[in-house]
Design a protein around this motif. Sequence first.
Motif, PDB file in Angstrom:
ATOM      1  N   ILE A 143     108.601 -58.804  51.200  1.00  0.00           N
ATOM      2  CA  ILE A 143     107.947 -57.513  51.410  1.00  0.00           C
ATOM      3  C   ILE A 143     108.586 -56.451  50.508  1.00  0.00           C
ATOM      4  CG2 ILE A 143     107.572 -55.660  53.083  1.00  0.00           C
ATOM      5  CD1 ILE A 143     107.376 -57.868  55.224  1.00  0.00           C
ATOM      6  N   ARG A 144     109.906 -56.496  50.403  1.00  0.00           N
ATOM      7  CA  ARG A 144     110.603 -55.531  49.558  1.00  0.00           C
ATOM      8  C   ARG A 144     110.287 -55.735  48.079  1.00  0.00           C
ATOM      9  NH1 ARG A 144     116.715 -55.535  52.271  1.00  0.00           N
ATOM     10  NH2 ARG A 144     116.146 -54.413  54.187  1.00  0.00           N
ATOM     11  N   ARG A 145     109.896 -56.956  47.718  1.00  0.00           N
ATOM     12  CA  ARG A 145     109.612 -57.260  46.315  1.00  0.00           C
ATOM     13  C   ARG A 145     108.160 -56.992  45.936  1.00  0.00           C
ATOM     14  NH1 ARG A 145     110.980 -63.201  46.249  1.00  0.00           N
ATOM     15  NH2 ARG A 145     109.781 -63.118  44.293  1.00  0.00           N
ATOM     16  N   LEU A 146     107.374 -56.429  46.829  1.00  0.00           N
ATOM     17  CA  LEU A 146     105.966 -56.173  46.519  1.00  0.00           C
ATOM     18  C   LEU A 146     105.767 -55.328  45.254  1.00  0.00           C
ATOM     19  CD1 LEU A 146     104.432 -55.646  50.077  1.00  0.00           C
ATOM     20  CD2 LEU A 146     103.967 -57.516  48.482  1.00  0.00           C
ATOM     21  N   PRO A 147     106.627 -54.348  44.970  1.00  0.00           N
ATOM     22  CA  PRO A 147     106.450 -53.587  43.720  1.00  0.00           C
ATOM     23  C   PRO A 147     106.518 -54.452  42.461  1.00  0.00           C
ATOM     24  CG  PRO A 147     107.887 -52.399  45.217  1.00  0.00           C
ATOM     25  CD  PRO A 147     107.685 -53.751  45.819  1.00  0.00           C
ATOM     26  N   GLN A 148     107.162 -55.621  42.548  1.00  0.00           N
ATOM     27  CA  GLN A 148     107.271 -56.492  41.382  1.00  0.00           C
ATOM     28  C   GLN A 148     105.933 -57.127  40.993  1.00  0.00           C
ATOM     29  OE1 GLN A 148     110.360 -59.390  42.027  1.00  0.00           O
ATOM     30  NE2 GLN A 148     111.897 -57.860  42.573  1.00  0.00           N
ATOM     31  N   LEU A 149     104.933 -56.995  41.866  1.00  0.00           N
ATOM     32  CA  LEU A 149     103.625 -57.569  41.581  1.00  0.00           C
ATOM     33  C   LEU A 149     102.950 -56.902  40.377  1.00  0.00           C
ATOM     34  CD1 LEU A 149     102.186 -58.002  45.195  1.00  0.00           C
ATOM     35  CD2 LEU A 149     103.173 -59.751  43.724  1.00  0.00           C
ATOM     36  N   ARG A 150     103.526 -55.799  39.917  1.00  0.00           N
ATOM     37  CA  ARG A 150     102.952 -55.111  38.759  1.00  0.00           C
ATOM     38  C   ARG A 150     103.129 -55.915  37.473  1.00  0.00           C
ATOM     39  NH1 ARG A 150     105.271 -50.416  41.385  1.00  0.00           N
ATOM     40  NH2 ARG A 150     107.140 -50.689  40.115  1.00  0.00           N
ATOM     41  N   THR A 151     104.119 -56.800  37.425  1.00  0.00           N
ATOM     42  CA  THR A 151     104.360 -57.594  36.215  1.00  0.00           C
ATOM     43  C   THR A 151     103.895 -59.031  36.414  1.00  0.00           C
ATOM     44  OG1 THR A 151     106.590 -58.346  36.838  1.00  0.00           O
ATOM     45  CG2 THR A 151     106.396 -56.174  35.782  1.00  0.00           C
ATOM     46  N   ARG A 152     103.564 -59.692  35.337  1.00  0.00           N
ATOM     47  CA  ARG A 152     103.103 -61.086  35.415  1.00  0.00           C
ATOM     48  C   ARG A 152     104.188 -62.000  35.966  1.00  0.00           C
ATOM     49  NH1 ARG A 152     100.838 -63.828  30.004  1.00  0.00           N
ATOM     50  NH2 ARG A 152     102.920 -63.181  29.309  1.00  0.00           N
ATOM     51  N   LEU A 153     105.410 -61.819  35.488  1.00  0.00           N
ATOM     52  CA  LEU A 153     106.515 -62.637  35.981  1.00  0.00           C
ATOM     53  C   LEU A 153     106.778 -62.365  37.455  1.00  0.00           C
ATOM     54  CD1 LEU A 153     108.777 -64.657  35.410  1.00  0.00           C
ATOM     55  CD2 LEU A 153     110.216 -62.739  34.666  1.00  0.00           C
ATOM     56  N   GLY A 154     106.726 -61.092  37.844  1.00  0.00           N
ATOM     57  CA  GLY A 154     106.937 -60.726  39.244  1.00  0.00           C
ATOM     58  C   GLY A 154     105.874 -61.329  40.146  1.00  0.00           C
ATOM     59  N   ARG A 155     104.611 -61.291  39.698  1.00  0.00           N
ATOM     60  CA  ARG A 155     103.523 -61.895  40.487  1.00  0.00           C
ATOM     61  C   ARG A 155     103.742 -63.398  40.651  1.00  0.00           C
ATOM     62  NH1 ARG A 155     100.453 -58.226  37.445  1.00  0.00           N
ATOM     63  NH2 ARG A 155      99.892 -59.807  35.908  1.00  0.00           N
ATOM     64  N   GLY A 156     104.150 -64.044  39.563  1.00  0.00           N
ATOM     65  CA  GLY A 156     104.369 -65.489  39.623  1.00  0.00           C
ATOM     66  C   GLY A 156     105.462 -65.854  40.607  1.00  0.00           C
ATOM     67  N   LYS A 157     106.586 -65.144  40.528  1.00  0.00           N
ATOM     68  CA  LYS A 157     107.696 -65.439  41.430  1.00  0.00           C
ATOM     69  C   LYS A 157     107.319 -65.174  42.884  1.00  0.00           C
ATOM     70  CE  LYS A 157     111.552 -64.758  38.213  1.00  0.00           C
ATOM     71  NZ  LYS A 157     112.767 -63.961  37.883  1.00  0.00           N
ATOM     72  N   TRP A 158     106.587 -64.092  43.101  1.00  0.00           N
ATOM     73  CA  TRP A 158     106.205 -63.751  44.473  1.00  0.00           C
ATOM     74  C   TRP A 158     105.251 -64.800  45.054  1.00  0.00           C
ATOM     75  CZ3 TRP A 158     102.511 -62.657  48.057  1.00  0.00           C
ATOM     76  CH2 TRP A 158     102.904 -61.898  49.168  1.00  0.00           C
ATOM     77  N   VAL A 159     104.282 -65.223  44.242  1.00  0.00           N
ATOM     78  CA  VAL A 159     103.306 -66.217  44.706  1.00  0.00           C
ATOM     79  C   VAL A 159     103.992 -67.546  45.019  1.00  0.00           C
ATOM     80  CG1 VAL A 159     101.423 -67.695  43.884  1.00  0.00           C
ATOM     81  CG2 VAL A 159     101.249 -65.217  43.667  1.00  0.00           C
ATOM     82  N   VAL A 160     104.926 -67.968  44.167  1.00  0.00           N
ATOM     83  CA  VAL A 160     105.648 -69.223  44.409  1.00  0.00           C
ATOM     84  C   VAL A 160     106.457 -69.136  45.703  1.00  0.00           C
ATOM     85  CG1 VAL A 160     107.521 -70.690  43.574  1.00  0.00           C
ATOM     86  CG2 VAL A 160     105.727 -69.949  42.001  1.00  0.00           C
ATOM     87  N   ASP A 161     107.188 -68.044  45.874  1.00  0.00           N
ATOM     88  CA  ASP A 161     108.002 -67.894  47.086  1.00  0.00           C
ATOM     89  C   ASP A 161     107.134 -67.807  48.337  1.00  0.00           C
ATOM     90  OD1 ASP A 161     110.244 -67.962  45.535  1.00  0.00           O
ATOM     91  OD2 ASP A 161     110.594 -65.795  45.551  1.00  0.00           O
ATOM     92  N   ALA A 162     106.038 -67.072  48.238  1.00  0.00           N
ATOM     93  CA  ALA A 162     105.148 -66.944  49.388  1.00  0.00           C
ATOM     94  C   ALA A 162     104.498 -68.286  49.722  1.00  0.00           C
ATOM     95  CB  ALA A 162     104.075 -65.891  49.111  1.00  0.00           C
ATOM     96  N   GLY A 163     104.097 -69.017  48.701  1.00  0.00           N
ATOM     97  CA  GLY A 163     103.493 -70.321  48.927  1.00  0.00           C
ATOM     98  C   GLY A 163     104.444 -71.280  49.609  1.00  0.00           C
TER      99      GLY A 163
END
Length: 287
Positions: A255-275
């Motif tokens: 949840i704290r990392r949601l701002p990282q969704l602005r970058t492609r790398l951040g989105r990728g890491k978030w999606v992998v961790d969430a999955g």
Amino acid sequence: MSHVRKCAVKLSVIIACLNGGKTLVTQLEALAGQVWREEWEVIIADNGSTDDSRQIIENFKAKIPNLRVIDAKKIKRAAYARNVAIQMAQSDRLAFCDVDDRVGDGWIASIGEALGEFDVVVSQFDDELLQAQWLRDLCHDPTNGSASVLGFMPAAAGYGLGFTRRVYTRVGVFDESLPRMADIDYTWRIQLAGFKLHPLPHAIVHYRHRDTLKGMFKQAYHDGQAHVLVYKKYRARGMPWESWWHGVKSWVLMIRRLPQLRTRLGRGKWVVDAGFALGHLRGSIKY
């Protein structure tokens, strides 16, 4: 029924294939360019493909003399496809690669020769050739046989593994109940049976990561579920388990990392961790 093996074939290369048409050409072209003084074969276990995989394989039969495809569609899992292919293999030296990767130059000769000396060999992992840099930054493969996986034991992935039939006779079949991580499970069982994983620095496999958010999420989700299954299988042998508090903390951090969704790398890491987290939760409830 076990296939009668011919002594002339010194290495059987096994590929489990389920709708691999988009990447299969790259792998088969790499295999077609391999040179070894001994005779070798490629067995593609078709796990129920509905795309153009079969036609692609037919087109390569003139380039890879001992290339054949076998039916392995009864159970749509790589473990099942590999088990069927092993029974049909003509050699007592068995090597495995995946439909979406690319074996490096000299891979056949390196792994074939090594299996004449060692019972289990592990290829080197490389993700530079087939990947954009951001995917390399996002993903790293922990299964090159040098460090513990899931906090338990060293392991090797199936995309560059090789072992002798003596190992298969002792260890048994790939576990077809595992939807993912059957290769990790198998290399753990190999070691528990007393065999050692021998890394081969000159046997390179160029690995291809998932390159879409959907693909990344799906892979991580299934890995999360598989983690629960392998834990059930190995907890009596000391495989560690994360506490419920660690799970809560991981969700808070996402949840704290949601701002990282602005970058492609951040989105990728978030999606992998969430999955992985969702798959882990689903697996814990299901299993």
